[in-house]
Design a protein around this motif. Structure first.
Motif, PDB file in Angstrom:
ATOM      1  N   ALA A 130       0.829  -1.206   0.000  1.00 20.40           N
ATOM      2  CA  ALA A 130       0.000   0.000   0.000  1.00 20.40           C
ATOM      3  C   ALA A 130       0.862   1.254   0.000  1.00 20.40           C
ATOM      4  CB  ALA A 130      -0.929  -0.005   1.210  1.00 20.40           C
ATOM      5  N   LEU A 131       1.883   1.297   0.839  1.00 18.33           N
ATOM      6  CA  LEU A 131       2.734   2.482   0.909  1.00 18.33           C
ATOM      7  C   LEU A 131       3.549   2.649  -0.377  1.00 18.33           C
ATOM      8  CD1 LEU A 131       3.919   2.357   4.624  1.00 18.33           C
ATOM      9  CD2 LEU A 131       2.082   3.730   3.620  1.00 18.33           C
ATOM     10  N   ASP A 132       4.006   1.535  -0.948  1.00 18.70           N
ATOM     11  CA  ASP A 132       4.713   1.604  -2.228  1.00 18.70           C
ATOM     12  C   ASP A 132       3.804   2.175  -3.312  1.00 18.70           C
ATOM     13  OD1 ASP A 132       7.000   0.511  -1.109  1.00 18.70           O
ATOM     14  OD2 ASP A 132       6.656  -1.504  -1.921  1.00 18.70           O
ATOM     15  N   GLU A 133       2.560   1.731  -3.336  1.00 19.99           N
ATOM     16  CA  GLU A 133       1.599   2.208  -4.325  1.00 19.99           C
ATOM     17  C   GLU A 133       1.289   3.692  -4.102  1.00 19.99           C
ATOM     18  OE1 GLU A 133      -2.712   0.948  -6.245  1.00 19.99           O
ATOM     19  OE2 GLU A 133      -2.024  -0.073  -4.439  1.00 19.99           O
ATOM     20  N   LEU A 134       1.159   4.089  -2.866  1.00 19.51           N
ATOM     21  CA  LEU A 134       0.896   5.491  -2.543  1.00 19.51           C
ATOM     22  C   LEU A 134       2.041   6.383  -3.029  1.00 19.51           C
ATOM     23  CD1 LEU A 134      -1.078   7.388  -1.077  1.00 19.51           C
ATOM     24  CD2 LEU A 134       0.179   6.933   1.017  1.00 19.51           C
ATOM     25  N   VAL A 135       3.269   5.980  -2.773  1.00 18.90           N
ATOM     26  CA  VAL A 135       4.435   6.743  -3.217  1.00 18.90           C
ATOM     27  C   VAL A 135       4.496   6.788  -4.736  1.00 18.90           C
ATOM     28  CG1 VAL A 135       6.974   6.733  -3.296  1.00 18.90           C
ATOM     29  CG2 VAL A 135       5.791   6.359  -1.124  1.00 18.90           C
ATOM     30  N   SER A 136       4.302   5.657  -5.369  1.00 18.37           N
ATOM     31  CA  SER A 136       4.374   5.571  -6.827  1.00 18.37           C
ATOM     32  C   SER A 136       3.333   6.455  -7.514  1.00 18.37           C
ATOM     33  CB  SER A 136       4.196   4.113  -7.252  1.00 18.37           C
ATOM     34  OG  SER A 136       4.063   4.019  -8.640  1.00 18.37           O
ATOM     35  N   LYS A 137       2.100   6.385  -7.063  1.00 15.15           N
ATOM     36  CA  LYS A 137       1.021   7.118  -7.719  1.00 15.15           C
ATOM     37  C   LYS A 137       1.026   8.609  -7.393  1.00 15.15           C
ATOM     38  CE  LYS A 137      -1.845   3.272  -8.839  1.00 15.15           C
ATOM     39  NZ  LYS A 137      -3.081   2.553  -8.687  1.00 15.15           N
ATOM     40  N   SER A 138       1.772   9.013  -6.386  1.00 13.59           N
ATOM     41  CA  SER A 138       1.832  10.437  -6.052  1.00 13.59           C
ATOM     42  C   SER A 138       3.112  11.094  -6.561  1.00 13.59           C
ATOM     43  CB  SER A 138       1.701  10.635  -4.546  1.00 13.59           C
ATOM     44  OG  SER A 138       2.805  10.065  -3.887  1.00 13.59           O
ATOM     45  N   GLU A 139       3.910  10.352  -7.287  1.00 15.05           N
ATOM     46  CA  GLU A 139       5.219  10.827  -7.729  1.00 15.05           C
ATOM     47  C   GLU A 139       5.175  12.180  -8.447  1.00 15.05           C
ATOM     48  OE1 GLU A 139       9.174   9.068  -9.920  1.00 15.05           O
ATOM     49  OE2 GLU A 139       7.316   7.933 -10.017  1.00 15.05           O
ATOM     50  N   ASN A 140       4.220  12.400  -9.344  1.00 20.31           N
ATOM     51  CA  ASN A 140       4.170  13.628 -10.138  1.00 20.31           C
ATOM     52  C   ASN A 140       3.124  14.631  -9.648  1.00 20.31           C
ATOM     53  OD1 ASN A 140       6.206  12.764 -11.942  1.00 20.31           O
ATOM     54  ND2 ASN A 140       4.715  11.450 -12.952  1.00 20.31           N
ATOM     55  N   ILE A 141       2.588  14.412  -8.480  1.00 18.46           N
ATOM     56  CA  ILE A 141       1.536  15.286  -7.953  1.00 18.46           C
ATOM     57  C   ILE A 141       2.144  16.504  -7.261  1.00 18.46           C
ATOM     58  CG2 ILE A 141      -0.264  15.459  -6.183  1.00 18.46           C
ATOM     59  CD1 ILE A 141      -1.164  12.679  -6.925  1.00 18.46           C
ATOM     60  N   GLU A 142       1.525  17.653  -7.514  1.00 21.33           N
ATOM     61  CA  GLU A 142       1.853  18.896  -6.811  1.00 21.33           C
ATOM     62  C   GLU A 142       0.538  19.544  -6.404  1.00 21.33           C
ATOM     63  OE1 GLU A 142       4.355  21.504  -9.039  1.00 21.33           O
ATOM     64  OE2 GLU A 142       5.641  19.868  -9.714  1.00 21.33           O
ATOM     65  N   ASN A 143       0.504  20.146  -5.228  1.00 24.31           N
ATOM     66  CA  ASN A 143      -0.723  20.768  -4.710  1.00 24.31           C
ATOM     67  C   ASN A 143      -1.893  19.790  -4.794  1.00 24.31           C
ATOM     68  OD1 ASN A 143       0.646  23.265  -4.336  1.00 24.31           O
ATOM     69  ND2 ASN A 143       0.419  23.652  -6.510  1.00 24.31           N
TER      70      ASN A 143
END
Length: 121
Positions: free
Chosen positions: A28-41
């Motif tokens: 779950a934490l790996d997926e959270l980090v991966s999917k938020s990689e390009n997110i800003e604001n």
């Protein structure tokens, strides 16, 4: 179950139900980090269907990743939490104090439209 879905360019929808063990927490934490990689604001919408405290192993995994989780949370401005449990609402909103710049607001599960409107306001 911990399911992370990218919803647009700056929002993650996270569904949490049941009890997580250490392997599930790591995934779950790996997926959270991966999917938020390009997110800003970014924005997050948590839907907590049925929650049980994670196993001790899962809690250990989470604590071992606290530094990276603090870094990840800086990518987000707001998080809405959908839950019918009063104690989860209070704990969620308290967590907002732990992450400077992240505002967390809790809603009843039947208030999804209100939660989404708040996220976008």
């Amino acid at each position: 179950m911990f399911k992370v879905t990218l919803n647009g360019i700056n929002r993650l929808d996270i569904e949490l139900s049941g009890k997580l063990n250490s392997d599930e927490m790591k995934t779950a934490l790996d997926e959270l980090v991966s999917k938020s990689e390009n997110i800003e604001n970014g924005k997050m919408l948590y839907d907590i269907v049925e929650f049980y405290l994670p196993s001790f192993g899962a809690i250990g995994i989470e604590f071992s990743r606290l530094p990276s989780m603090f870094k990840l949370m800086r990518k987000f401005d707001r998080a809405a939490v959908l839950t019918d449990k009063t104690w989860i609402k209070k704990v969620s909103e308290f967590e907002g104090f732990l992450f400077p710049g992240l505002e967390i607001k809790a809603f009843n599960r039947d208030q999804k439209e209100e939660a989404e409107a708040w996220l976008e306001s």
